[in-house]
Design a protein around this motif. Sequence first.
Motif, mmCIF file in Angstrom:
data_model
loop_
_atom_site.group_PDB
_atom_site.id
_atom_site.type_symbol
_atom_site.label_atom_id
_atom_site.label_comp_id
_atom_site.label_asym_id
_atom_site.label_seq_id
_atom_site.Cartn_x
_atom_site.Cartn_y
_atom_site.Cartn_z
ATOM 1 N N VAL A 166 -15.182 -8.537 -5.510
ATOM 2 C CA VAL A 166 -14.873 -7.255 -4.864
ATOM 3 C C VAL A 166 -15.085 -6.095 -5.831
ATOM 4 O O VAL A 166 -14.803 -6.196 -7.022
ATOM 5 N N GLN A 167 -15.625 -5.005 -5.267
ATOM 6 C CA GLN A 167 -15.884 -3.814 -6.087
ATOM 7 C C GLN A 167 -15.486 -2.536 -5.344
ATOM 8 O O GLN A 167 -15.195 -1.521 -5.966
ATOM 9 N N SER A 168 -15.442 -2.621 -4.031
ATOM 10 C CA SER A 168 -15.114 -1.454 -3.209
ATOM 11 C C SER A 168 -13.970 -1.810 -2.260
ATOM 12 O O SER A 168 -13.608 -2.985 -2.104
ATOM 13 N N ASP A 169 -13.438 -0.788 -1.593
ATOM 14 C CA ASP A 169 -12.375 -1.027 -0.606
ATOM 15 C C ASP A 169 -12.871 -1.940 0.512
ATOM 16 O O ASP A 169 -12.140 -2.804 1.013
ATOM 17 N N VAL A 172 -12.840 -5.527 -0.573
ATOM 18 C CA VAL A 172 -11.476 -6.078 -0.552
ATOM 19 C C VAL A 172 -11.114 -6.528 0.853
ATOM 20 O O VAL A 172 -10.618 -7.648 1.062
ATOM 21 N N SER A 198 -9.315 -2.220 -7.620
ATOM 22 C CA SER A 198 -9.553 -3.291 -6.646
ATOM 23 C C SER A 198 -8.436 -4.336 -6.700
ATOM 24 O O SER A 198 -8.052 -4.911 -5.675
ATOM 25 N N SER A 202 -6.118 -5.195 -3.572
ATOM 26 C CA SER A 202 -6.140 -6.559 -3.043
ATOM 27 C C SER A 202 -4.721 -7.077 -2.815
ATOM 28 O O SER A 202 -4.430 -7.731 -1.803
#
Length: 473
Positions: A166-169, A172, A198, A202
């Motif tokens: 994951v790197q962005s909303d 997530v 992140s 999460s």
Amino acid sequence: MKTNLTPYGLALLILFVTACQTKTKEKVDLAITNANVIHLETGKVELQDIYIMNGKIKAIKTAKSEQPFEADFTIDATGKYVLPGFWDNHIHLRGGDSLIANNKNFLKLFIANGVTTVRDAGGDLTPSVMDWKSQIAEEKLIGPTIFTAGPKIDGPNSTWAGSLEVQSDEDVQNALDSLEKLQVDFVKLYDSRISAESYLKSIAGAEERGLVVSGHMPFTVTLGETIEAGMDGIEHLYYIMKGCASNEVEVTEKMKTGEMGFWGAMPALMDGYTDSIAQHTFTQLKENDVFVVPTLHIGKTLSYLDEVDHSSDPYLKYMGKGLVKTYEGRIRSALNASEEARESRKQLDTFFGKLAKSLDTAGVSLLAGSDCGAFNSYVYPGISLHKELEAMVANGISPLDALRTSAYHGAQFLRQTEDYGDISEGKVSDLVILEGNPLEDITQTQKLYSVIKGIQVFSKEELQQLLDSATLE
């Protein structure tokens, strides 16, 4: 003897007495009689009979009294001690397709050691694990009940194969959607590449969905931020130590800028440990119902890889050559480490033992977890859970508190107390019968007389046969 009963009345009385004497008893599958039952909630030991039907505890009665049950099979547990089946609250089923058979073999080792439930804290064999989980539930496969996280959540280019990166909303949310679709039992976060933002999102996202979440913690966030985001469980003590140090904020900033690395932070955090800050952190953990998994046994094992020869370990024969090969990375790292790094690791091991005791004294709920699995050198499925309990007691935790960290706290953490955690009516009949009293000697957990998994009963001889059948070339 003179009686005023008429012949007819006397006949009725005889029929009534005869009917009472021949009253049909309720059938049950299994009875465990004359057992010293250890009730983990209270710590009391009571002499009782346990009646089991359809894989659940039907009734618990005072021993040696007349009971309204007739069992198809009875175990006389005179002089023995009964506990809930052990839970290993941190294992790994992983290593890629070539190690599927090796991992499946672990299932026998757990049952042979009385471990009736495991919490699989993330791996790359999710389809196989889900299949085993289903087969075990249907009693088509011998093994422990499996609660699994499926793949871990981490950042881009993560350390472990199969992780959800994951790197962005949006990443997530997609990761959490994927885990819900897989019907995992909890969410596991890892810290090799995930950003602070992140990571915290999460945790918050999992909590919003009602999912249990546990994990490591990137050192780019503070322990307080992690707790406030909604973390349910902290895996390992590195992160607790960080939250007990007066220099936590300073170390966090240095980690953000790259000025300091993970292992470089360890001595600084040990030196920064401050009791007043630690007590505040312990209170915060307790008030927010955050569980902590100390993993003391693996800590000691890995800290002394440069000194201890494991080539004659009895459990190596159950691992298989492919899995043993995964041990090489940690071994090589330990042998190539500087003298200063080796000594620091051993100091850390001692420190963590004391920290675990402090957490227990403060009333923080601990979970016994071995961290066994591929890549974790010489930490063996089944037996290592008992070694974890030994390590807790060796560091001053009482045997009763140590025992609670297995099934009792495990069920609480995963919100499974309706079915598991203690010995009471209505609970799943996963039980161990021990030869001796573990409240007096924690090593008695290894002296199994019998293991009951639902309606499956394994005698001492059958447990040995199960162990023997797990030998791999």
